[in-house]
Each structure stands twice: as C-alpha cells, then as structure tokens.
Design a protein around this motif. Structure first.
Motif, mmCIF file in Angstrom:
data_model
loop_
_atom_site.group_PDB
_atom_site.id
_atom_site.type_symbol
_atom_site.label_atom_id
_atom_site.label_comp_id
_atom_site.label_asym_id
_atom_site.label_seq_id
_atom_site.Cartn_x
_atom_site.Cartn_y
_atom_site.Cartn_z
ATOM 1 N N ILE B 248 57.932 37.573 28.075
ATOM 2 C CA ILE B 248 58.327 38.350 29.251
ATOM 3 C C ILE B 248 59.843 38.471 29.242
ATOM 4 C CG2 ILE B 248 58.397 38.374 31.771
ATOM 5 C CD1 ILE B 248 55.748 36.734 31.684
ATOM 6 N N GLY B 249 60.340 39.698 29.336
ATOM 7 C CA GLY B 249 61.777 39.962 29.248
ATOM 8 C C GLY B 249 61.983 41.124 28.284
ATOM 9 N N ASP B 250 62.882 42.036 28.630
ATOM 10 C CA ASP B 250 63.000 43.300 27.914
ATOM 11 C C ASP B 250 63.411 43.145 26.456
ATOM 12 O OD1 ASP B 250 62.671 46.128 28.136
ATOM 13 O OD2 ASP B 250 64.835 46.368 28.126
ATOM 14 N N SER B 251 64.289 42.203 26.152
ATOM 15 C CA SER B 251 64.781 42.098 24.771
ATOM 16 C C SER B 251 63.732 41.523 23.817
ATOM 17 C CB SER B 251 66.078 41.278 24.698
ATOM 18 O OG SER B 251 65.839 39.923 24.985
ATOM 19 N N LYS B 253 61.180 42.961 23.470
ATOM 20 C CA LYS B 253 60.701 44.234 22.929
ATOM 21 C C LYS B 253 61.833 45.053 22.312
ATOM 22 C CE LYS B 253 56.816 42.874 24.465
ATOM 23 N NZ LYS B 253 55.964 42.167 23.487
ATOM 24 N N THR B 254 62.953 45.199 23.028
ATOM 25 C CA THR B 254 64.024 46.058 22.497
ATOM 26 C C THR B 254 64.623 45.472 21.217
ATOM 27 O OG1 THR B 254 65.629 44.989 23.979
ATOM 28 C CG2 THR B 254 64.647 47.053 24.730
ATOM 29 N N GLU B 256 62.959 43.284 19.263
ATOM 30 C CA GLU B 256 61.923 42.911 18.298
ATOM 31 C C GLU B 256 62.168 43.712 17.013
ATOM 32 O OE1 GLU B 256 57.860 44.039 19.278
ATOM 33 O OE2 GLU B 256 57.080 42.207 18.355
ATOM 34 N N TRP B 257 62.098 43.044 15.873
ATOM 35 C CA TRP B 257 62.353 43.620 14.540
ATOM 36 C C TRP B 257 63.835 43.896 14.314
ATOM 37 C CZ3 TRP B 257 57.981 42.174 12.909
ATOM 38 C CH2 TRP B 257 56.792 42.473 13.585
ATOM 39 N N VAL B 258 64.673 43.733 15.336
ATOM 40 C CA VAL B 258 66.123 43.895 15.183
ATOM 41 C C VAL B 258 66.762 42.536 14.907
ATOM 42 C CG1 VAL B 258 68.255 44.620 16.351
ATOM 43 C CG2 VAL B 258 66.130 45.930 16.690
ATOM 44 N N THR B 264 60.357 38.289 16.129
ATOM 45 C CA THR B 264 59.336 38.719 17.088
ATOM 46 C C THR B 264 58.717 37.501 17.765
ATOM 47 O OG1 THR B 264 57.128 39.738 17.297
ATOM 48 C CG2 THR B 264 57.683 38.798 15.155
ATOM 49 N N SER B 312 67.614 38.941 26.903
ATOM 50 C CA SER B 312 67.106 39.046 28.278
ATOM 51 C C SER B 312 66.921 37.670 28.906
ATOM 52 C CB SER B 312 65.788 39.826 28.312
ATOM 53 O OG SER B 312 66.018 41.198 28.063
#
Lengths: 367, 367
Positions: B248-251, B253-254, B256-258, B264, B312
């Motif tokens: 839970i938390g935007d980063s 996802k944003t 992820e893979w970065v 991940t 995040s």
C-alpha cells in the motif's frame, strides 16, 4: 457551497479521442518479472514495462485522489506554431483561470488591487483583516506557468491562497512573458519590483515565493540580488521549481507519462523553455538556477509530489541548498503530480501545504 | 586503496540470462504522445508506456551513477519455498556481507565487540576515539533486511558507517528473525535492549536509527515505548522505512521495475512480509507503523531516493509526523533506488547522508 472547479476545467479542451482502447496489458507477474529480470541484467539504462498504475488512496484525501486520477491535461502536447497561436492559447487558458478567481477571493476573504511598481504591473493581494503579527510583513509572489501562461489576474490564484491561508499582504508580480518578451524581461521585471518592495517593508520581514516557474524565478531573484548586492528576504518558498530549464534530471524520465499535469518535457513545456531562453544558454543560472551558487541563501521551504515531473528539480535544489549550508525544508506529497497541492481549495492537502509555508515564514520573518 | 565492493557483490548470483533481447521500443515521440493522450483521456488508472530510462548524471556522483545503473539485484524474484531454502539464502547473503566488513571497519577506524544485553545478542560498535561531545551519548541501531536478512555480523554495516562518519558509540541489535522467529520476536528483542540501554546512558543523550526494516522498527519501538511508558530517545533516524508492510503506497507501483534494489513488492519482499506477519494483521502499527499514532514522537530525520520503492513509505511517514506536530526532516536523493545512499563507501552521497543524520542527532541530543 460551490465545489471549486479543478485545474482540469481551466484549460480549453482539445480534440481527443474519448474512448481509450482496451489495453491488453499482461497481468502475469511471473512472466513480467522474468522478462524484466532479463532486460535489466546488465548495467545501463533501466527498462520499465508498460503498466497501469492505480490511484493511491492511503493518506490521500478524496479530493486529491480525484486530481491524481484525472486525465492528462489536454494541453500537454499542444505545440503552437507562431506568436498568434501562443497568444490565442494563453488567452484561452487565462480566461478560464480568471473566471473562477472571484469565487476563490470570496471564500478566502481576500482582496486584490491592481497597481504599478517601478513601472511593472503588479497586484496587492491581502486578506480583509491582516493578523497583528503580519502587519509589518510583506510577501512578494512570482506566479508559475512555464514563462508563458497566466498573465494579469490569471497569475493571482496562488497569491490569493497564500493571503487567505497565511494572512499575509502580498505583492504579486505580473511580469512580462514570451512570445513578445523572452528572457530577461520576466526576471528584469521581478528585480525592478524587488528593489522597490524593499523600501516598502524591512527585508527581514519579507519573503519571496512561487511555484514551478515562479519557484525557479524565486531562486533566480536571490541569485541576482546576491550578485547586485541587494537586500535578501528572510525566507523563500520555492515550490516544485523549474530549476533546470532543459530536460536534465531523473524525474523528467521516471515521471514522464506518470505526471498528469505536465506529462512530458517534450510537450508545450519544452517549447516554452526554448521560447523563454531564446539565444541564451539554458544553463545560465538566471534561467536554470540549479547551476547557481546557493551560498548565503535565506532559509528555503520546498514542496513537491512523488509523481511530479519536477521531483528531481526539487530534490536537486534541496540537496544543493543543504550542501551550501542553507536551512532547507523539503515536503513531498504522496501521489501528487506537478503542483497538485494547490489545485483544489477543498483538499485538506491545499490548506496543509500553504499553512506549512506560512508557518515556515512565520518562524523566519521579523515582525 | 581497495575499492569497496557494492551491494551487488553481496548477493549470490542466480541463474539469469545474460543477454537482454533487443528492445523494439518506439522512439517516435508523437506516436507515443498520441497513444498516451488517448489512454489517459479519462479519469482512473494512469497508463504508462514501456520505456528505457537513462542513468541520471546531473548532481549524481560517478559512484552513485554506477549503483543507479546497476542491474536488478538478482535475488529480487527469489521465492524460497520452505525454512531450509530461506536459511540457505539468508546464510549466503550474510556470508557475502560479512566478508567485506573487516575492510569497512579498518577504513573507518571502527571496532566491534559482541555482547548480550537483556538476553539479546548485540554488538557494541564504536570509533577508536569518541569525540568529547559524544562521550555521554549512545545510539541504538536496528538493521534492515526485510525481517529475514542480515543476522549476526551481517547486520553491522550501517552501524559501522554511523560510528565512523558520526563518531558515536552504538548498540546494534541482533534481533531474532523468521523463518524461526516471526513477529513479535524481533520487536520484543529490540524493546528488551531498549529497556536496558536507557540505564546505560541518559535517554536525552540517545537516539535510535535504522534503514528500511530497521527504519520501520525504529518507528515501532517509539510507538511501543510510548504505550509502555518507557523513556523516549531525543531523536530518531528512520531511513526509507518499511512503514507499510503491505503493498500500500503509490511508489510500490510508480517505482515498481524502476528501483533496482527491491524492484517489486511481489518478489522476495512480499514473501518476507507474510513470513514476518504470520497470523498478525499487517495493519497492526507494530508491524506497519504508518498506522500508529505519531503524537509525541522525538524529532525525526528521514532519507530516501526518487527511484525508491519505499519513497511513499517515507513521505507518508514524514507528512504524518508533521501533521502530529513532530519536527521531521526529509532528504531525498536524486535518482537513487532503495537505500543506495549507504551502498558505496566511496560515494560522496554516503558520507553526506550519514553526516546529515549525525548532525541532526548532534542538534537534538544532550551531552
């Protein structure tokens, strides 16, 4: 109560397809992980797969969730071909911003008075009643808009929010902009006002603030005031500053297509950068203040979002200030794209961000 | 001088294909922008295209550029199937970390002495000479590693860096971990040490610090100390804390893979979260401190990176601390993935990050 319209209503709607194609994105985690592992098994560029990123909900208000999940600003990839096209676009955007200003002024109890300072158009923005502690204080505001948008009253929105939430009297500078007036007109105007403003209050009771282009101009004004031996303010707020005018900085890439406000440097934003810079080097510190000398800067508060295309502009500025021994306070909002902390008057994050800046000023400004 | 090996050398190499396929990524900006405009023309999830993101260079040291551009940690998608497989992996990782510890201790002039405090294994980590101002000060360190990695001496690396760069005497806690000891063993051990440590120095001369899992445990220790009416330290450092154990938390996802360190949540990390939580609710504040009450917390410094999967976690914690009236200082490093500010002893960012934390402690701790 009238729900404040968001920044999405402020831009003219360009013709876009309204039906997004069904995206055949793989949701097979193992397949993605395996492919990613192979694509990122050697040093170099980071490969990132096509993705759908959900709207964050934890610690994000419903109002901000709406902003974060909103479509791209349709204007993001508009490329005006000449001065007339720029002026038409700028006028349309301005009309939409100005249309909602009376409602914001009314709700926050803020008055706006047009004036001229040192030959430069400006506005005095103030709450109906100025708190005792702020009576001898004066803020100077430089608006955002990529050095092209928000002329005249269209540039006042943020100053009205600060006057309302912070209780400060503010001079908001209506500086000249491209296409007619490229660099250095905007900064010349801002400095002319600053020279006059420091005779209207004690500089130690003053602050300069702005967001995006206004955040960068705030930094550039300090660089120039230092070079010209002018008084410095007691504090500044440089919100998600356009500190590097060129597309240099990691979040120009990591948050490209993620930020729904600016979206990409290669849209109107890069065109505006070139229009403003003209024949000047974009690495000139007056155009890209990240290349300036930050020693001796006043205490600085910076605010950005995790999805912000200017996140790197913000954290590079923050770290460079710290390295120069400057007191610098960084705030980053969960999930927000560029400057979304000010986009909805009803979002608690808006009141929080402007109150944080006001409190920072209160701590550093004399009375 | 021996070049310090990076964290990439610390993990066993798993079998991965060494030749990445040629990526047929479109570089036609207008085509991408048009497709993206369509895919993001309606409210909801953000669609982001497949991309190659270059290594950032501006305001990033060559050493950090190497870390940022390094391959994914090969361990990122390893899923041990049972206790034996976990223990084998944990032991391999630990052996690699321990192998480089003598060189780090030598270069920073730091000694390590094993001990037992309140029945819990721990280490006393200290510089050869403790500066006068730090003579009566004592730090407590909780190491990271997702509640599974870095037992014993493998958990000492960060404590050695802090002792070396900050000149502090430190107790580093070798808390029990899964697979044998899920929650609450780790936190119970940390609290047992804390109760004893506050008899060894004045709590107002003390700080607790940690990164990632250690950053979350630092927060959880304060929550528990508050609830158990124990003395609080004068300051804490919670670096890129695993504040929300669930994804839970935007980063998540944003980035992820970065992020090339954690990559991940769905890799080993999520497995470790489940292993640690066992039957406990991941939203229990002692497991995910972001759900705790931060009122009355000591001044806190937080450090993360723009590509950090836990960005995040970090900014949510920072904002929640601010909202609770706590002095909280946020530092975000350009381009860095998870905790890369400590991965290379030769990177100026490493000295800078640990010095910033040491200075924050120096400001808040009594003598």
């Amino acid at each position: 109560m009238v729900k404040m319209i968001s920044i999405y209503n402020l831009f003219p709607m360009f013709l876009i397809a309204l039906t997004a194609p069904l995206l055949a994105l793989s949701t097979n985690y193992e397949a993605i992980a395996a492919a990613q592992g192979i694509a990122n098994a050697k040093p170099g560029v980071r490969h990132v797969p096509e993705r759908n990123i959900p709207i964050p909900t934890a610690d994000v208000s419903p109002e901000e969730q709406t902003l974060i999940g909103a479509p791209y600003l349709p204007v993001f990839n508009v490329h005006p071909k000449n001065s007339d096209e720029w002026k038409k676009l700028i006028a349309e955007v301005a009309a939409n911003v100005i249309a909602e200003l009376p409602e914001i002024k009314k709700r926050l109890g803020v008055t706006v008075t047009p004036t001229t300072i040192a030959g430069v158009k400006a506005y005095i923005v103030a709450p109906t009643t100025i708190p005792e502690k702020n009576k001898n204080r004066l803020l100077v505001h430089v608006h955002g808009g990529g050095y092209v948008f928000f002329p005249g009253e269209a540039g006042l929105r943020e100053a009205v929010l600060m006057a309302g939430f912070g209780g400060y009297k503010i001079i908001s500078i209506d500086y000249r902009m491209p296409p007619d007036f490229p660099y250095p007109a905007a900064l010349d105007d801002a400095m002319a006002v600053w020279k006059e403003a420091v005779t209207m209050a004690s500089p130690k009771n003053m602050a300069i603030f702005g967001t995006s282009t206004g955040g960068a101009m705030t930094l550039a004004m300090i660089l120039r005031a230092k070079n010209e031996n002018l008084p410095l303010p007691a504090a500044i707020a440089s919100n998600t500053p356009w500190a590097d005018l060129a597309d240099i900085g990691d979040s120009y890439k990591t948050n490209e297509w993620v930020d729904n406000i600016l979206v990409t440097w290669n849209g109107w934003l890069g065109d505006a950068a070139k229009l403003y810079a003209g024949n000047h080097d974009m690495k000139d510190p007056y155009l890209s203040p990240i290349y300036g000398n930050f020693h001796g800067f006043p205490p600085t508060i910076l605010t950005a979002g995790t999805r912000d295309l200017f996140l790197s502009n913000t954290v590079r500025t923050h770290r460079k200030l710290r390295r120069a021994g400057v007191e610098a306070d960084l705030n980053v909002y969960e999930g927000q794209s560029h400057a979304q902390f000010g986009d909805d008057l009803d979002a608690p994050e808006t009141k929080e961000a402007f109150s944080d800046i006001a409190n920072f000023f209160d701590k550093h400004l004399g009375k």
